[in-house]
Structures are given as C-alpha cells and as structure tokens.
Design a protein around this motif. Sequence first.
Motif, PDB file in Angstrom:
ATOM      1  N   GLY A   1       0.833  -1.202   0.000  1.00 11.02           N
ATOM      2  CA  GLY A   1       0.000   0.000   0.000  1.00 11.02           C
ATOM      3  C   GLY A   1       0.864   1.246   0.000  1.00 11.02           C
ATOM      4  N   LYS A   2       0.433   2.241  -0.733  1.00 11.37           N
ATOM      5  CA  LYS A   2       1.199   3.468  -0.865  1.00 11.37           C
ATOM      6  C   LYS A   2       0.914   4.440   0.278  1.00 11.37           C
ATOM      7  N   TYR A   3      -0.334   4.393   0.800  1.00 10.59           N
ATOM      8  CA  TYR A   3      -0.744   5.391   1.771  1.00 10.59           C
ATOM      9  C   TYR A   3      -1.075   4.775   3.131  1.00 10.59           C
ATOM     10  N   ARG A   4      -0.670   5.480   4.146  1.00  5.22           N
ATOM     11  CA  ARG A   4      -1.040   5.117   5.513  1.00  5.22           C
ATOM     12  C   ARG A   4      -2.482   5.546   5.786  1.00  5.22           C
ATOM     13  N   LEU A   5      -2.854   6.690   5.220  1.00  6.04           N
ATOM     14  CA  LEU A   5      -4.203   7.208   5.393  1.00  6.04           C
ATOM     15  C   LEU A   5      -4.577   8.019   4.159  1.00  6.04           C
ATOM     16  N   LEU A   6      -5.833   7.924   3.787  1.00  9.43           N
ATOM     17  CA  LEU A   6      -6.356   8.679   2.666  1.00  9.43           C
ATOM     18  C   LEU A   6      -7.687   9.272   3.101  1.00  9.43           C
ATOM     19  N   ALA A   7      -7.821  10.594   3.002  1.00 10.36           N
ATOM     20  CA  ALA A   7      -9.053  11.271   3.392  1.00 10.36           C
ATOM     21  C   ALA A   7      -9.591  12.042   2.191  1.00 10.36           C
ATOM     22  N   ALA A   8     -10.860  11.853   1.914  1.00  7.76           N
ATOM     23  CA  ALA A   8     -11.536  12.575   0.833  1.00  7.76           C
ATOM     24  C   ALA A   8     -12.778  13.211   1.425  1.00  7.76           C
ATOM     25  N   PHE A   9     -12.952  14.514   1.188  1.00  5.32           N
ATOM     26  CA  PHE A   9     -14.095  15.169   1.818  1.00  5.32           C
ATOM     27  C   PHE A   9     -14.531  16.390   1.029  1.00  5.32           C
TER      28      PHE A   9
ATOM     29  N   VAL B   1      -8.633  15.933  -1.245  1.00  2.00           N
ATOM     30  CA  VAL B   1      -8.090  14.597  -0.996  1.00  2.00           C
ATOM     31  C   VAL B   1      -6.736  14.807  -0.334  1.00  2.00           C
ATOM     32  N   VAL B   2      -6.559  14.195   0.838  1.00  5.09           N
ATOM     33  CA  VAL B   2      -5.283  14.292   1.553  1.00  5.09           C
ATOM     34  C   VAL B   2      -4.787  12.872   1.784  1.00  5.09           C
ATOM     35  N   ALA B   3      -3.557  12.622   1.358  1.00  4.14           N
ATOM     36  CA  ALA B   3      -2.932  11.318   1.524  1.00  4.14           C
ATOM     37  C   ALA B   3      -1.709  11.465   2.424  1.00  4.14           C
ATOM     38  N   ILE B   4      -1.533  10.491   3.297  1.00  6.54           N
ATOM     39  CA  ILE B   4      -0.338  10.455   4.144  1.00  6.54           C
ATOM     40  C   ILE B   4       0.378   9.146   3.840  1.00  6.54           C
ATOM     41  N   THR B   5       1.637   9.254   3.416  1.00  7.19           N
ATOM     42  CA  THR B   5       2.413   8.068   3.058  1.00  7.19           C
ATOM     43  C   THR B   5       2.983   7.426   4.320  1.00  7.19           C
ATOM     44  N   TRP B   6       3.572   6.271   4.140  1.00  9.53           N
ATOM     45  CA  TRP B   6       4.202   5.571   5.264  1.00  9.53           C
ATOM     46  C   TRP B   6       5.433   6.320   5.773  1.00  9.53           C
ATOM     47  N   ASP B   7       5.974   7.228   4.971  1.00  2.01           N
ATOM     48  CA  ASP B   7       7.131   8.039   5.388  1.00  2.01           C
ATOM     49  C   ASP B   7       6.703   9.377   5.972  1.00  2.01           C
ATOM     50  N   SER B   8       5.399   9.505   6.325  1.00  2.30           N
ATOM     51  CA  SER B   8       4.826  10.729   6.911  1.00  2.30           C
ATOM     52  C   SER B   8       4.892  11.921   5.968  1.00  2.30           C
ATOM     53  N   GLU B   9       4.823  11.643   4.697  1.00  4.29           N
ATOM     54  CA  GLU B   9       4.743  12.694   3.687  1.00  4.29           C
ATOM     55  C   GLU B   9       3.267  12.968   3.428  1.00  4.29           C
ATOM     56  N   ILE B  10       2.898  14.252   3.321  1.00  4.91           N
ATOM     57  CA  ILE B  10       1.514  14.626   3.040  1.00  4.91           C
ATOM     58  C   ILE B  10       1.416  15.043   1.582  1.00  4.91           C
TER      59      ILE B  10
END
Length: 156
Positions: free
Chosen positions: A38-46, A109-118
Amino acid sequence: MKINDPEVFIQKLKAYAYSFSPCVILDSCNIPPQVFPGKYRLLAAFGGNVLPFTNADSLKQLMNFWAENPRWLFGVLGYNLKNEIEHLESNNNKCFDVPNLAFFEPEHVVAITWDSEIIAFTSDQNYLFSKIEEVEIKPDEKGNLSINEDVAIDFS
C-alpha cells in the motif's frame, strides 16, 4: 510536505474532514502493508459533490462519467449491483434503501504516506493545511488522542 508528528496531524485531519459531507477516511490503522504494498497510511476525501447515478445501468454510468472526468472518485457499491452484472434476483425484504452505487467527487483529498509525507489534491493547499492545524485535539485521561464521531451514511 513532511510532518513531524503524524499521529496529531492524522487526528486533526480526521476531525476536520468529519465536518464535511460527504466524507471518506481510509485508514490503515498503522498496519504496515504486507501482501500488497500500500502506498498510503491514510487517505481522506471530503467535501465535493455527490454524483447523481440512477439504479438502471449505474455501473455503466459510473464508468462513462470517469472516462469523461478522470479524477478522484470515492463511493460504495451496493449489494444489488450484482443484478446488473449477472442475471440474478433477490426476493429478500429491503431493510435499507441503498442504491446500487453511491459516489462523490471530493473537493479535497489528503494522503499520508508511510514516510509521513503529506500529499494534498485541492485548490488551495495552504488554506487547507491552516484549517487542519486550527483543529484542537485534546488527549484523554490516558494521554491518547482521539475523536468521537457518530458514523452516518446518507445515500440521498
């Protein structure tokens, strides 16, 4: 943009995103990818607009919309979508009036990668990040950061 304290940022992001309708948060719950990377630790869409699909040929409508507008879309597939794909019928009582599919085109859309990149996909990143940073999160008596939100699904 790299974040120093991802846990705090994630809680603020969730709290801010929950103030929008529609809103989808896809959270890995800190379980690192094992089988599928998986590329993202978290993905938020709002925010954004709910797409007006009917229950007749809804999958085709979705595919045509995306072919003409290739961008982020989030949504759910209803159980009865199977009837569009296969010749099947269900004679069960309907407890919920859930459409075959419900999708929206998010404003943010905000994505947070496993390296804590936003990574943010929005018209004004600076404004969005400033609004997220304004959110106040207070630790509970154990020092845990959490937010309590009711889960609501509105398919209208």
